[in-house]
Design a protein around this motif. Sequence first.
Motif, mmCIF file in Angstrom:
data_model
loop_
_atom_site.group_PDB
_atom_site.id
_atom_site.type_symbol
_atom_site.label_atom_id
_atom_site.label_comp_id
_atom_site.label_asym_id
_atom_site.label_seq_id
_atom_site.Cartn_x
_atom_site.Cartn_y
_atom_site.Cartn_z
ATOM 1 N N GLY A 1 0.822 -1.208 0.000
ATOM 2 C CA GLY A 1 0.000 0.000 0.000
ATOM 3 C C GLY A 1 0.849 1.249 0.000
ATOM 4 N N ASP A 2 0.393 2.245 -0.718
ATOM 5 C CA ASP A 2 1.143 3.486 -0.886
ATOM 6 C C ASP A 2 1.422 4.203 0.425
ATOM 7 N N VAL A 3 0.437 4.277 1.302
ATOM 8 C CA VAL A 3 0.603 5.001 2.563
ATOM 9 C C VAL A 3 1.626 4.292 3.449
ATOM 10 N N ALA A 4 1.511 2.974 3.582
ATOM 11 C CA ALA A 4 2.460 2.213 4.403
ATOM 12 C C ALA A 4 3.870 2.303 3.837
ATOM 13 N N GLU A 5 3.999 2.179 2.526
ATOM 14 C CA GLU A 5 5.320 2.249 1.909
ATOM 15 C C GLU A 5 5.933 3.634 2.094
ATOM 16 N N LYS A 6 5.121 4.679 1.993
ATOM 17 C CA LYS A 6 5.632 6.034 2.195
ATOM 18 C C LYS A 6 6.103 6.223 3.639
ATOM 19 N N SER A 7 5.344 5.731 4.610
ATOM 20 C CA SER A 7 5.737 5.894 6.015
ATOM 21 C C SER A 7 7.022 5.118 6.314
ATOM 22 N N VAL A 8 7.195 3.956 5.697
ATOM 23 C CA VAL A 8 8.430 3.189 5.887
ATOM 24 C C VAL A 8 9.612 3.956 5.283
ATOM 25 N N ARG A 9 9.436 4.507 4.109
ATOM 26 C CA ARG A 9 10.520 5.297 3.491
ATOM 27 C C ARG A 9 10.895 6.490 4.382
ATOM 28 N N GLU A 10 9.903 7.135 4.970
ATOM 29 C CA GLU A 10 10.168 8.246 5.892
ATOM 30 C C GLU A 10 10.961 7.754 7.103
ATOM 31 N N ALA A 11 10.568 6.621 7.650
ATOM 32 C CA ALA A 11 11.272 6.064 8.803
ATOM 33 C C ALA A 11 12.724 5.745 8.453
ATOM 34 N N VAL A 12 12.934 5.122 7.300
ATOM 35 C CA VAL A 12 14.289 4.781 6.857
ATOM 36 C C VAL A 12 15.129 6.051 6.712
ATOM 37 N N THR A 13 14.548 7.064 6.116
ATOM 38 C CA THR A 13 15.258 8.326 5.900
ATOM 39 C C THR A 13 15.645 8.993 7.217
ATOM 40 N N HIS A 14 14.816 8.846 8.237
ATOM 41 C CA HIS A 14 15.050 9.534 9.507
ATOM 42 C C HIS A 14 15.831 8.719 10.541
ATOM 43 N N CYS A 15 16.179 7.490 10.227
ATOM 44 C CA CYS A 15 16.959 6.691 11.188
ATOM 45 C C CYS A 15 18.410 7.176 11.204
ATOM 46 N N PRO A 16 18.861 7.770 12.313
ATOM 47 C CA PRO A 16 20.212 8.316 12.352
ATOM 48 C C PRO A 16 21.307 7.247 12.360
ATOM 49 N N GLU A 17 20.977 6.031 12.698
ATOM 50 C CA GLU A 17 21.968 4.955 12.771
ATOM 51 C C GLU A 17 21.964 4.053 11.537
ATOM 52 N N LEU A 18 21.059 4.334 10.584
ATOM 53 C CA LEU A 18 20.904 3.485 9.383
ATOM 54 C C LEU A 18 20.624 2.027 9.762
ATOM 55 N N ALA A 19 19.835 1.861 10.820
ATOM 56 C CA ALA A 19 19.544 0.527 11.350
ATOM 57 C C ALA A 19 18.342 -0.131 10.688
ATOM 58 N N ILE A 20 17.626 0.595 9.849
ATOM 59 C CA ILE A 20 16.505 0.027 9.112
ATOM 60 C C ILE A 20 16.673 0.371 7.648
ATOM 61 N N TRP A 21 16.166 -0.491 6.782
ATOM 62 C CA TRP A 21 16.338 -0.277 5.348
ATOM 63 C C TRP A 21 15.271 -1.022 4.562
ATOM 64 N N VAL A 22 15.126 -0.625 3.319
ATOM 65 C CA VAL A 22 14.231 -1.313 2.398
ATOM 66 C C VAL A 22 15.076 -2.312 1.630
ATOM 67 N N GLU A 23 14.715 -3.594 1.731
ATOM 68 C CA GLU A 23 15.462 -4.639 1.024
ATOM 69 C C GLU A 23 14.981 -4.805 -0.403
ATOM 70 N N LYS A 24 13.677 -4.604 -0.613
ATOM 71 C CA LYS A 24 13.105 -4.796 -1.944
ATOM 72 C C LYS A 24 11.994 -3.793 -2.158
ATOM 73 N N GLU A 25 12.143 -3.003 -3.203
ATOM 74 C CA GLU A 25 11.113 -2.037 -3.591
ATOM 75 C C GLU A 25 10.063 -2.749 -4.420
ATOM 76 N N PRO A 26 8.841 -2.252 -4.394
ATOM 77 C CA PRO A 26 7.803 -2.835 -5.241
ATOM 78 C C PRO A 26 8.151 -2.659 -6.714
ATOM 79 N N ALA A 27 7.756 -3.632 -7.500
ATOM 80 C CA ALA A 27 8.041 -3.585 -8.958
ATOM 81 C C ALA A 27 7.087 -2.657 -9.664
#
Length: 68
Positions: free
Chosen positions: A42-68
Motif C-alpha cells: 500500500g502506498d501510505v504504508a510504503e511512504k511511512s516506511v521510506r520516511e522512517a528509513v530516511t530519519h533513522c540516524p543509525e541506518l539501522a533500518i532499510w528497504v530490502e526490496k522495492e515494489p516492482a
Amino acid sequence: MMKIGASRDLCKGHGQCELFAPDVFEVDDEALVVLRSDTVTGDVAEKSVREAVTHCPELAIWVEKEPA
C-alpha cells in the motif's frame, strides 16, 4: 510489496522508526528496533516506511526490496 530489514546491532533506540511507521516498527523494552512485519503493501504504508528509513540516524533500518 516492500520488504524491510532492521539491525538491532546498529539500533540505538532513537525511536524515529516507530514515530514514522508505528504499524511496522516498534522500540522494545531494551530500546531496540523490532519489526512488527518485514513486508508492507500500500502506498501510505510504503511512504511511512521510506520516511522512517530516511530519519533513522543509525541506518539501522532499510528497504530490502522495492515494489516492482
